[in-house]
Design an enzyme around this catalytic site. Structure first.
Site, PDB file in Angstrom:
ATOM      1  N   THR A  40       0.820  -1.214   0.000  1.00 24.22           N
ATOM      2  CA  THR A  40       0.000   0.000   0.000  1.00 24.22           C
ATOM      3  C   THR A  40       0.851   1.259   0.000  1.00 24.22           C
ATOM      4  OG1 THR A  40      -1.783  -1.139   1.111  1.00 24.22           O
ATOM      5  CG2 THR A  40      -1.783   1.227   1.323  1.00 24.22           C
ATOM      6  N   TYR A  53      -8.034   1.039  -3.863  1.00 22.90           N
ATOM      7  CA  TYR A  53      -6.749   1.351  -4.502  1.00 22.90           C
ATOM      8  C   TYR A  53      -6.108   0.055  -4.971  1.00 22.90           C
ATOM      9  CZ  TYR A  53      -4.554  -0.523  -0.340  1.00 22.90           C
ATOM     10  OH  TYR A  53      -4.158  -1.359   0.664  1.00 22.90           O
ATOM     11  N   THR A 119       1.705  -4.271   4.296  1.00 28.65           N
ATOM     12  CA  THR A 119       1.606  -4.544   5.733  1.00 28.65           C
ATOM     13  C   THR A 119       1.074  -5.948   6.044  1.00 28.65           C
ATOM     14  OG1 THR A 119      -0.590  -3.556   5.783  1.00 28.65           O
ATOM     15  CG2 THR A 119       1.262  -2.112   6.312  1.00 28.65           C
ATOM     16  N   ASP A 120       0.395  -6.568   5.066  1.00 20.92           N
ATOM     17  CA  ASP A 120      -0.265  -7.851   5.367  1.00 20.92           C
ATOM     18  C   ASP A 120       0.706  -8.934   5.827  1.00 20.92           C
ATOM     19  OD1 ASP A 120      -2.606  -6.642   4.671  1.00 20.92           O
ATOM     20  OD2 ASP A 120      -2.936  -7.764   2.824  1.00 20.92           O
ATOM     21  N   LYS A 192       0.492  -7.683  12.726  1.00 24.45           N
ATOM     22  CA  LYS A 192      -0.586  -6.789  12.288  1.00 24.45           C
ATOM     23  C   LYS A 192      -1.855  -7.196  13.031  1.00 24.45           C
ATOM     24  CE  LYS A 192      -2.848  -4.957   8.173  1.00 24.45           C
ATOM     25  NZ  LYS A 192      -2.893  -4.877   6.706  1.00 24.45           N
ATOM     26  N   GLU A 311      -1.245 -29.566  28.423  1.00 27.58           N
ATOM     27  CA  GLU A 311      -2.346 -30.517  28.253  1.00 27.58           C
ATOM     28  C   GLU A 311      -2.005 -31.561  27.200  1.00 27.58           C
ATOM     29  OE1 GLU A 311      -6.187 -28.041  28.101  1.00 27.58           O
ATOM     30  OE2 GLU A 311      -4.552 -26.607  28.284  1.00 27.58           O
TER      31      GLU A 311
END
Ligand code: SIN
Length: 354
Positions: A40, A53, A119-120, A192, A311
């Site tokens: 982005t 976008y 950013t993903d 993120k 566990e």
């Protein structure tokens, strides 16, 4: 009148002296190479006010010219490594990045590297580079939540901040860093957390390690968990296949069995709570482990450690745990570990060391 001319003359002289000082300083500025990958931060939309976008359309030179202030902080050079939305990030691009950064530092052609990135998957690239860049010079990832054409775009300020962090000698030896929204994070810990907010990046377990404010970087914390042992990917062209399976109530063993058939080398299980699974998935993971697939338990909670022997009897099942790494980061460490060994004790040690 004479007074005014004199004042103008003094003003012009001051400007000239400032220009000379700046030119003189340029020689002393750190050299920062900016590797652009898209995202982005390089995105463009049709309207200043609409959210739609396309990521990764603005090339590196335009990105750098949009923030002239970075040239006062460092001698900047730029390279386009990829031009993608980071949802398309791949092992291929990671290897290209790691090899390029190692080469830059080996040849001493820069003092620091900044990577512009979507950013993903920034947290995954950060973790990968943290484990594969062999030098302790600053490497800083940066992105934006709003495209460069948006009215309140965040990319320019984030880029300026990232160059500031990269150019700061205090950033040396801190592993790969992420500079976003006025904060500095250890790439190992950052994730993120929100789909659309500019304050999306957080380190849920440990917080940011530094703040960027008023043209300065201040560090407050440093991780002691950065890798003492790096992974040499200089000859690698691919990595062992590791997939992630998500845990949920009433999950079926179908995805695990499909991965056993595919002969993957590792499975990261994003379990419930402390990496837990229901009985059918547990049995399927045990089958995978017996087939030689390394099963690593992580968790879907978003914070905290996945611990051995709470566990789940990990020793009996031959499982390893991800410690505090989330599933997507655990996958990277497991792929890199499997490049060198399939010994589960060694792999577990890698998780406890990193
Ligand atoms: C991407 O990750 O490339 C798209 C989203 C973003 O950069 O914020």
């Amino acid at each position: 009148m004479k007074k005014r001319i004199l004042m103008l003359f003094v003003f012009a002289l001051t400007l000239q002296m400032q220009a000379q000082t700046n030119t003189g300083n340029t020689e002393k500025l750190p050299r920062v190479t900016i590797l652009a990958t898209g995202g982005t931060i390089a995105g463009a939309g049709e309207s200043e006010t609409k959210a739609a976008y396309t990521a990764g359309t603005v090339p590196v030179d335009i990105l750098l010219n949009a923030v002239p202030q970075i040239h006062e902080l460092a001698k900047i050079s730029g390279e386009q490594i990829a031009q993608i939305g980071s949802q398309d990030m791949s092992v291929e691009v990671w290897l290209k990045l790691a090899k390029r950064i190692n080469r830059i530092f080996e040849e001493d052609s820069a003092d620091a590297v900044v990577i512009t990135h979507g950013t993903d998957t920034m947290e995954e690239t950060g973790t990968f580079l943290d484990l594969t860049v062999m030098f302790d010079k600053p490497v800083v990832l940066v992105g934006a939540m709003r495209p460069s054409t948006a009215m309140s775009q965040d990319g320019n300020k984030n880029l300026l901040d990232a160059v500031m962090v990269a150019a700061d000698p205090a950033s040396q030896g801190k592993g790969v860093l992420v500079a976003m929204n006025g904060l500095v994070f250890d790439a190992r810990d950052v994730t993120k957390t929100v789909t659309t907010s500019t304050s999306t990046f957080q380190s849920r377990n440990f917080g940011p390690i530094g703040l960027i404010y008023d043209g300065k970087v201040n560090f407050y914390y440093q991780s002691t968990r950065n890798p003492s042992q790096k992974f040499d990917v200089s000859k690698a062209t691919s990595l062992p296949q590791v997939e992630i399976i998500y845990g949920y109530a009433d999950a079926s063993p179908v995805p695990v069995d499909a991965l056993i058939k595919t002969k993957v080398k590792g499975i990261v299980y994003a379990g419930m709570g402390n990496g837990n699974f229901n009985a059918p998935v547990g049995k399927a993971l045990e089958r995978a482990s017996k087939e030689g697939i390394v099963v690593c338990r992580s968790n879907r909670t978003g914070a905290g450690r996945t611990t051995l022997y709470n566990e789940v009897d990990d020793a009996a099942l031959g499982f390893v745990v991800a410690d505090d790494l989330n599933p997507q980061k655990a996958r990277i460490l497991l792929m890199l570990s499997l490049m060198e060994t399939s010994n589960r004790t060694s792999i577990q040690n890698n998780f406890f060391k990193y």
